[in-house]
Motif scaffolding. Sequence first.
Motif, PDB file in Angstrom:
ATOM      1  N   THR A 615      17.291   4.894 -27.748  1.00  0.00           N
ATOM      2  CA  THR A 615      15.893   5.059 -28.165  1.00  0.00           C
ATOM      3  C   THR A 615      15.739   6.163 -29.206  1.00  0.00           C
ATOM      4  OG1 THR A 615      15.597   6.378 -26.200  1.00  0.00           O
ATOM      5  CG2 THR A 615      14.666   4.175 -26.149  1.00  0.00           C
ATOM      6  N   LEU A 616      16.593   7.162 -29.152  1.00  0.00           N
ATOM      7  CA  LEU A 616      16.463   8.268 -30.109  1.00  0.00           C
ATOM      8  C   LEU A 616      16.742   7.788 -31.537  1.00  0.00           C
ATOM      9  CD1 LEU A 616      16.143  11.542 -29.830  1.00  0.00           C
ATOM     10  CD2 LEU A 616      18.446  11.479 -30.730  1.00  0.00           C
ATOM     11  N   ALA A 617      17.578   6.767 -31.646  1.00  0.00           N
ATOM     12  CA  ALA A 617      17.967   6.299 -32.978  1.00  0.00           C
ATOM     13  C   ALA A 617      16.786   5.737 -33.760  1.00  0.00           C
ATOM     14  CB  ALA A 617      19.047   5.228 -32.855  1.00  0.00           C
ATOM     15  N   ALA A 618      15.846   5.130 -33.043  1.00  0.00           N
ATOM     16  CA  ALA A 618      14.737   4.494 -33.748  1.00  0.00           C
ATOM     17  C   ALA A 618      13.497   5.377 -33.774  1.00  0.00           C
ATOM     18  CB  ALA A 618      14.401   3.180 -33.069  1.00  0.00           C
ATOM     19  N   GLY A 619      13.572   6.504 -33.133  1.00  0.00           N
ATOM     20  CA  GLY A 619      12.370   7.334 -33.037  1.00  0.00           C
ATOM     21  C   GLY A 619      12.293   8.393 -34.101  1.00  0.00           C
ATOM     22  N   ILE A 620      12.074   9.596 -33.617  1.00  0.00           N
ATOM     23  CA  ILE A 620      11.870  10.716 -34.528  1.00  0.00           C
ATOM     24  C   ILE A 620      13.131  11.037 -35.325  1.00  0.00           C
ATOM     25  CG2 ILE A 620      11.696  13.266 -34.266  1.00  0.00           C
ATOM     26  CD1 ILE A 620       9.027  12.034 -32.699  1.00  0.00           C
ATOM     27  N   ASN A 621      12.936  11.540 -36.537  1.00  0.00           N
ATOM     28  CA  ASN A 621      14.043  11.802 -37.428  1.00  0.00           C
ATOM     29  C   ASN A 621      14.813  13.075 -37.032  1.00  0.00           C
ATOM     30  OD1 ASN A 621      15.609  11.567 -39.749  1.00  0.00           O
ATOM     31  ND2 ASN A 621      14.214  12.918 -40.881  1.00  0.00           N
ATOM     32  N   LEU A 622      15.917  12.894 -36.312  1.00  0.00           N
ATOM     33  CA  LEU A 622      16.700  14.051 -35.869  1.00  0.00           C
ATOM     34  C   LEU A 622      18.158  13.887 -36.311  1.00  0.00           C
ATOM     35  CD1 LEU A 622      15.490  14.493 -32.169  1.00  0.00           C
ATOM     36  CD2 LEU A 622      14.864  15.895 -34.108  1.00  0.00           C
ATOM     37  N   PRO A 623      18.466  14.225 -37.540  1.00  0.00           N
ATOM     38  CA  PRO A 623      19.841  13.996 -38.006  1.00  0.00           C
ATOM     39  C   PRO A 623      20.842  14.997 -37.418  1.00  0.00           C
ATOM     40  CG  PRO A 623      18.502  15.000 -39.728  1.00  0.00           C
ATOM     41  CD  PRO A 623      17.610  14.826 -38.545  1.00  0.00           C
ATOM     42  N   ALA A 624      22.121  14.652 -37.519  1.00  0.00           N
ATOM     43  CA  ALA A 624      23.183  15.517 -36.999  1.00  0.00           C
ATOM     44  C   ALA A 624      24.368  15.479 -37.950  1.00  0.00           C
ATOM     45  CB  ALA A 624      23.641  15.002 -35.643  1.00  0.00           C
ATOM     46  N   ARG A 625      25.148  16.529 -37.909  1.00  0.00           N
ATOM     47  CA  ARG A 625      26.361  16.526 -38.720  1.00  0.00           C
ATOM     48  C   ARG A 625      27.317  15.433 -38.207  1.00  0.00           C
ATOM     49  NH1 ARG A 625      29.975  19.455 -42.075  1.00  0.00           N
ATOM     50  NH2 ARG A 625      31.691  17.981 -42.179  1.00  0.00           N
ATOM     51  N   ARG A 626      27.451  15.382 -36.904  1.00  0.00           N
ATOM     52  CA  ARG A 626      28.346  14.360 -36.343  1.00  0.00           C
ATOM     53  C   ARG A 626      27.608  13.548 -35.272  1.00  0.00           C
ATOM     54  NH1 ARG A 626      34.334  15.863 -34.296  1.00  0.00           N
ATOM     55  NH2 ARG A 626      34.698  15.846 -36.549  1.00  0.00           N
ATOM     56  N   VAL A 627      27.771  12.251 -35.353  1.00  0.00           N
ATOM     57  CA  VAL A 627      27.194  11.373 -34.334  1.00  0.00           C
ATOM     58  C   VAL A 627      28.341  10.707 -33.589  1.00  0.00           C
ATOM     59  CG1 VAL A 627      25.918   9.228 -33.979  1.00  0.00           C
ATOM     60  CG2 VAL A 627      25.052  10.920 -35.584  1.00  0.00           C
ATOM     61  N   ILE A 628      28.306  10.825 -32.267  1.00  0.00           N
ATOM     62  CA  ILE A 628      29.359  10.184 -31.472  1.00  0.00           C
ATOM     63  C   ILE A 628      28.740   9.073 -30.633  1.00  0.00           C
ATOM     64  CG2 ILE A 628      31.023  10.563 -29.587  1.00  0.00           C
ATOM     65  CD1 ILE A 628      31.338  13.436 -30.653  1.00  0.00           C
ATOM     66  N   LEU A 629      29.345   7.913 -30.698  1.00  0.00           N
ATOM     67  CA  LEU A 629      28.885   6.813 -29.833  1.00  0.00           C
ATOM     68  C   LEU A 629      29.866   6.720 -28.680  1.00  0.00           C
ATOM     69  CD1 LEU A 629      27.432   6.219 -32.569  1.00  0.00           C
ATOM     70  CD2 LEU A 629      27.592   3.812 -32.003  1.00  0.00           C
ATOM     71  N   ARG A 630      29.370   7.072 -27.523  1.00  0.00           N
ATOM     72  CA  ARG A 630      30.210   7.196 -26.322  1.00  0.00           C
ATOM     73  C   ARG A 630      30.922   5.881 -25.993  1.00  0.00           C
ATOM     74  NH1 ARG A 630      32.534   7.714 -22.537  1.00  0.00           N
ATOM     75  NH2 ARG A 630      32.182   8.593 -20.479  1.00  0.00           N
ATOM     76  N   SER A 631      30.255   4.784 -26.279  1.00  0.00           N
ATOM     77  CA  SER A 631      30.867   3.465 -26.096  1.00  0.00           C
ATOM     78  C   SER A 631      30.049   2.444 -26.881  1.00  0.00           C
ATOM     79  CB  SER A 631      30.910   3.099 -24.602  1.00  0.00           C
ATOM     80  OG  SER A 631      29.782   2.353 -24.255  1.00  0.00           O
TER      81      SER A 631
END
Length: 1031
Positions: A615-631
Amino acid sequence: MSAEIKVKRQSSRKRSRDRRISHLTPARKRTSASGRQCPDNTGQIELSRALDKSMDAKFSEYCSDPEDLFGDYDSIVSDSSFLAKLDRVGQNMRPHDIDHTTSSRCPVILLAGNPDFTSLKSSTDNCPKQSCDDSMTESFLEGFTDDAFLDMPSSQLAFLQDPQTADRNCCTDEDKTSMPMRHPEKSVSTEERNERHIAPKARKSVSDHLKRAMMANAATPSSVSRTAVQKEAVVTEEISVAMQAMESVSMATTDLGPFFGLPTKVKELICNLKGIKDLYEWQKTCLNLDSVQQRRNLIYSLPTSGGKTLVAEILILKEILCRKKDALFILPYVSLVQEKVRGLASFGLELDFMVEEYAGSKGRFPPVKGRGKRSLYIATIEKAHGLVNSLIETNRLDNVGLVVVDELHMLGDGSRGAIIEMTLAKVLYISKSTQIIGMSATLGNLQDIQKFLKAESYTNDFRPVELKEYVKLKDSIYEVDPKEEECFRFSRVLNFKYSSAMQKIDQDHIVALVTEVIPSQSCLVFCPTKKNCENVAGMICKYLKEDFIQHKQAEKAVLLGELRSSGNGSLCPVLKKTVPYGLAYHHSGLTSEERKLVEEAYSAGVLCLLTCTSTLAAGINLPARRVILRSPYVAADFLKRSQYKQMVGRAGRAGIDTHGESILILQDKDKVLVKKLVSAPMEICKSNLMHSDGKGVLSLILSVIGLNITNSLEQIRDFMSGTLLSVQEKQVCLERSLWEVTQECVELLKEKGLVTVSTEPQDGSLQVTKLGRATYKGSVDLTYCDLLYRDLSKGLESLMLNSFLHLIYLVTPYDMVSQCKPDWMVYFRQFTMLSAAEQKMCAAVGVSESFVARKAAGQNVKKNVDQVVVSRLYLALVLQSLLKETDLWSVADRFQLSRGFIQTLLSSSSVFCSCVLHFTEELEEFWPFKALLTELTRRLTYCVQAELIPLMEVAGVMERRAKQLYNAGYKTLAHLANADPNVLAKTVENLFKKQANQIVASAKMLLNEKADALQEEMDDLLMMPLDLLSL
Ligand SMILES: Nc1ncnc2c1ncn2[C@@H]1O[C@H](COP(=O)(O)OP(=O)(O)OP(=O)(O)O)[C@@H](O)[C@H]1O
Ligand SMILES: [Mg+2]
């Protein structure tokens, strides 16, 4: 003047009178006035034709006796014939039709001697004959930060130069209202006033400028010898310029300044309020597209974080300021709507338009007319649909010049997608002059959507920060490269020194991967489930060094304090443990206030890592240096391409990082699927009108009949041919044709008693029944409308009003019932605490104490009990406890439910309550519900102590902030609206200046809106009845 012109003139005079409506103006006239306030293009074309014709017809008349006009230059001043005609034609024009480029374009030669203009702008050099708005924009684009005055159209320069005239001209309707606080003049500089009233000033400009130009030319001691030939040349020149001016006036182009047609002030506001100094190249290109300039529908598609919103906002401002039309901005979530309302309220105040929130149970149907002010409606998907319906019903949809849909791919998102499609199909069908703009990062089948919206498209791969995608498989990291045969290119081997115990707990090396970036840089870890988010956050903390605690320690202590106070002293045990390390989890189980605090702390760098769900991906704009997809899963489902793109798209913070990176952790078994995931084209966005057995088609047909858009099968067929479903008929309807589906749906609506055929002789048209009207007006799901009717009828027979329980039960949303299983012990305990009257009411709806007692004792109950009623009553008990105590945490604790669920229950109940209210308003038999449900909606919407409600009406002010404000002495909306943001920021703990500014701006806006609503009510009250004159 010709008869035609006379007719025009009369009507235009009437129009200008109408604009100054008095309390005694008959309703008939008012209707026509409001109808003309924002006439459509047809009107403009008509006007243009009339002008052209009249100019053609009278050309010889003007020129028949040149001596009359130019025999003696002085005579121009005294001779009223030509100038008066110009004046009259000028008056005949609607103010917002006036093309301000005209004033800069037409006087190229004529104004050469006019000091008013030439002192700031040399004539021919700076104002070539080509379209001025083009050249202005281009030159501005070349040097965004250049001197504003150089590129400003002369029309605007004249306004700035001549503040007195501007002030004289700015007597609008608003100035006549008795709301002194609405525009506290003390805080408005002359320049700002000029900016605000550019449009009223511009109304006079065409004829004024022409008149002044001619007079200036006339007064100039001319070297032109007064031979007949030369005189004729001058006459021809003058008249051709005048005609050019008239022609361009009738064109729909409006240009109020150099910033893409907007005043420089907009550019300054974007810089000051958003911190954006320069537009990206693609943004400039997009704003200069022909389709944009000519107001054709447009879909633009760019990767996440590409800066799509700013383009939409500039177009919205252009529509509001230049075309004087309202705009509708549709966003997918309440939180996004609130964020936008807060962000754009300051623009509204500075540029004098309304910003209205349509989210949750907020927003008026139909909206307040605004008394001359334009409105920007910022709405969720559902609210936008209700708003469009109400505007159609009141014949006001033409006032909306622009509809912007963010995240357009949501068209393919179940029932919400169906609602977007219905809204857009209605706009397309009814208001041809309304422009539609859609944006998205993930549209796979642009062509279908383009065909549906009759739109052009713009795509670009721009990302402000480069994104590198990686996958992790065992101990190795591979870079994603769909061009490679294997899709993955080896990048590096991970060589982390894990103890065997740690290896067991953190098999995927998440700790090692995150500590490569945190705490100095930020990281998002997407997890497949909510529980997993909490576990992963806890697990990472377990292995972090104590050093992490030292980082921003004071700020983290403040955050914990705020989280605790948002929970009225309760603090989430997981956050209590993780926040000191700079970590938090983020999912729907948190309250919206907790989520907001976590988001703000992450944006400010106080938190360096969030574990979150998709849900965070489509919501508010909160970028990060690194994004990890746990699975590569969301719950048990494999990721969709669009979800993957949204998640990895969060990597890279514009202006901070040079690049962003994503790492998808995958197991061997998923390798093939992941290859597809990273290389496949984006999913196709399909129409959802057939979703849930065609529920979308049913409710669309019901509402188009109810709104009188169509009333025969043929017309419905015609309407349906303008839907996305029609474009995708073969893919979506499968066995049947759309025409067959349509016919079946109409029959079904008749069977359900929602639609009927007129009994008038010779008529035979389709009409909605009262129940049908109530259903579409209340936006009630067709599945539940019968049930709701029965429940409300039964409720009326024995309505228990000495507690809220019965009413709450009636507005507990049916679709939440399946999401909660009662805990029988808790149920029983709560049941026994009810009053005798309440227990009687429960028995009356079908839940007896003995039944609950038996269930609590674990016994089998043979009696046939309606499970939906039992569960619904359980949820009603939760809501009643909430209303009584207003403490989400203790209620969550008592009912053993997550606080996030309870909050969702509360907000959907408040929305459903307002739906039921609209439903009952259409059915006379339910008259007592109106007053009762109005108050209940308010209570459910805020669910706080009554004194905090006025403060919480301000967009984004939640309970904790409202309490702080109240305790600091800001007890009413008026207190907030008149507050000094500097003082507010100093008085209220942990309130940043920017937030204080936004709160004050939103409060001012809301106060204006409320005042306008009252004013409109007063106008309606004092309006002379339509039929009085005929009595
Ligand atoms: N010209 C610009 N210069 C600097 N920053 C900008 C510019 N335009 C937009 N931004 C900033 O970039 C960030 C991302 O912009 P925005 O939210 O509009 O992206 P988006 O394209 O809508 O992405 P998504 O698809 O994720 O919603 C915002 O913080 C915005 O303020
Ligand atoms: Mg966006």
